[in-house]
Enzyme design. Structure first.
Site, PDB file in Angstrom:
ATOM      1  N   ASP A  10      27.027 -34.819  42.607  1.00  0.00           N
ATOM      2  CA  ASP A  10      27.328 -33.489  42.198  1.00  0.00           C
ATOM      3  C   ASP A  10      26.263 -32.311  42.346  1.00  0.00           C
ATOM      4  O   ASP A  10      26.064 -31.122  42.099  1.00  0.00           O
ATOM      5  CB  ASP A  10      27.456 -33.188  40.705  1.00  0.00           C
ATOM      6  CG  ASP A  10      26.614 -33.964  39.888  1.00  0.00           C
ATOM      7  OD1 ASP A  10      25.993 -34.897  40.158  1.00  0.00           O
ATOM      8  OD2 ASP A  10      26.362 -33.223  38.649  1.00  0.00           O
ATOM      9  N   HIS A  35      17.692 -34.232  42.447  1.00  0.00           N
ATOM     10  CA  HIS A  35      17.906 -36.036  42.603  1.00  0.00           C
ATOM     11  C   HIS A  35      19.057 -35.907  43.301  1.00  0.00           C
ATOM     12  O   HIS A  35      20.014 -34.911  43.685  1.00  0.00           O
ATOM     13  CB  HIS A  35      18.152 -36.286  41.341  1.00  0.00           C
ATOM     14  CG  HIS A  35      19.173 -35.846  40.598  1.00  0.00           C
ATOM     15  ND1 HIS A  35      19.310 -34.684  40.049  1.00  0.00           N
ATOM     16  CD2 HIS A  35      20.447 -36.523  40.201  1.00  0.00           C
ATOM     17  CE1 HIS A  35      20.382 -34.437  39.295  1.00  0.00           C
ATOM     18  NE2 HIS A  35      21.080 -35.432  39.443  1.00  0.00           N
ATOM     19  N   HIS A  73      22.374 -37.486  43.013  1.00  0.00           N
ATOM     20  CA  HIS A  73      23.458 -37.677  42.592  1.00  0.00           C
ATOM     21  C   HIS A  73      24.356 -36.652  43.374  1.00  0.00           C
ATOM     22  O   HIS A  73      24.113 -35.834  43.472  1.00  0.00           O
ATOM     23  CB  HIS A  73      23.542 -37.196  41.032  1.00  0.00           C
ATOM     24  CG  HIS A  73      22.960 -38.764  40.277  1.00  0.00           C
ATOM     25  ND1 HIS A  73      22.841 -38.555  39.079  1.00  0.00           N
ATOM     26  CD2 HIS A  73      22.667 -39.875  40.740  1.00  0.00           C
ATOM     27  CE1 HIS A  73      22.221 -39.783  38.647  1.00  0.00           C
ATOM     28  NE2 HIS A  73      22.360 -40.535  39.484  1.00  0.00           N
TER      29      HIS A  73
END
Length: 308
Positions: A65, A61, A63
């Site tokens: 991080d 995904h 995000h």
């Protein structure tokens, strides 16, 4: 045949001095695969000696991080004179964002970067005697995990039985082990099942990335030799885990137990546990009696065959 996992980044959204953001490096008999690429992944690769020969990058995904290491890694590849193409496998509706990330600050790599959009349930990579498939996870954005599963291997060859049947040592042994019948000089036909045992299972590696515990993960991870599961929090932060769509160590342990996994690696450890992550492992072990551990950055694990 080797299957080696190197945990490059085992931390949560906020890195610590001991744990970098998410990145998992897999070497499967020379095929080099990277699952997610958090900030500083290229430095982790240098630090822990994986090398930069990455064939495929699988993004769970978008995000930060899990993807902010991509621009730096791409530029490092470029500075090192890479010519081989790189395939980035990604969830639906993430291609444009990842394309922009690859070309951040106006950098256009000299090698080809291909984006492969793969939906849950689809094969991302059809490799040599194995495949990597995407599966749906539950997070605060479109997300998915990946399962690397090897084909079954031929059964064990019974050499004493073969010699007893009069099969001469040599090429006919190989043909039988490959599933091909052979004919002897007297016209006798020997079928493979006379000297070859039942097929033996290959290995299965499951990487969930960030997710709430899901029944679907239990099905996907059935019999996994290694399940790498989100375990961001211990029981003391179970409410926070629900609010942020992560899992606790106990929830990860329950998934592993119901899936019949052999080993459970607990990752995406919150910075709240920078001083002591043992409560996460303790909670998981109360649910799962297989091998359960919290890997440190740089830790390597060789995944053996189930029948080894």
């Amino acid at each position: 045949m080797s299957l080696r996992v190197t945990f490059l980044g085992t931390g949560g959204a906020v890195p610590t001095t001991e744990r970098a953001p998410s990145a998992l490096f897999v070497n499967r008999e020379g095929d080099t695969l990277l699952f997610d690429c958090g900030e500083g992944t290229q430095r982790q690769m240098m630090r822990f000696g994986t090398g930069f020969a990455v064939d495929h990058l699988f993004v769970s995904h978008t995000h930060g991080d899990h993807v902010l290491g991509i621009p730096g890694l791409i530029q490092t590849f470029d500075f090192n004179g890479r010519e081989e193409p790189l395939t980035i496998h990604c969830p639906p509706n993430t291609r444009e964002d990842l394309h922009d990330l690859v070309h951040a600050v106006g950098h256009d790599p000299d090698f080809h970067v291909e984006f492969d959009v793969v939906a849950p349930g689809e094969v991302a990579l059809d490799g040599d005697d194995y495949e990597v498939c995407a599966f749906e996870t539950e997070h605060r954005t479109r997300s998915q995990g990946y399962v690397l599963e090897e084909d079954d291997r031929p059964g064990r060859f019974d050499r004493p039985k073969a010699e007893e049947l009069g099969i001469p040592v040599g090429p006919k042994f190989g043909k039988l082990h490959r599933g091909e019948p052979v004919e002897l000089e007297d016209g006798t036909v020997i079928d493979p099942d006379q000297v070859v045992g039942p097929a033996r299972p290959g290995r299965k590696l499951v990487y969930t990335a960030d997710t709430r515990p899901r029944e679907h993960t239990v099905a996907v991870a059935e019999g996994a030799d290694l399940l790498v599961h989100d375990a961001t929090f211990a029981d003391d932060m179970a409410d926070r885990a629900r609010d942020t769509a992560h899992s606790t160590g106990r929830e990860a342990g329950s998934i592993a137990a119901r899936a019949g996994a052999e080993r459970l690696a607990l990752v995406h450890i919150s910075s709240r546990y920078a001083g002591d992550a043992s409560p996460i492992a303790r909670d998981a072990r109360e649910e799962f009696d297989g091998e359960c551990f919290i890997p440190g950055d740089g830790e390597r694990l060789d995944v053996p065959f189930p029948d080894s």
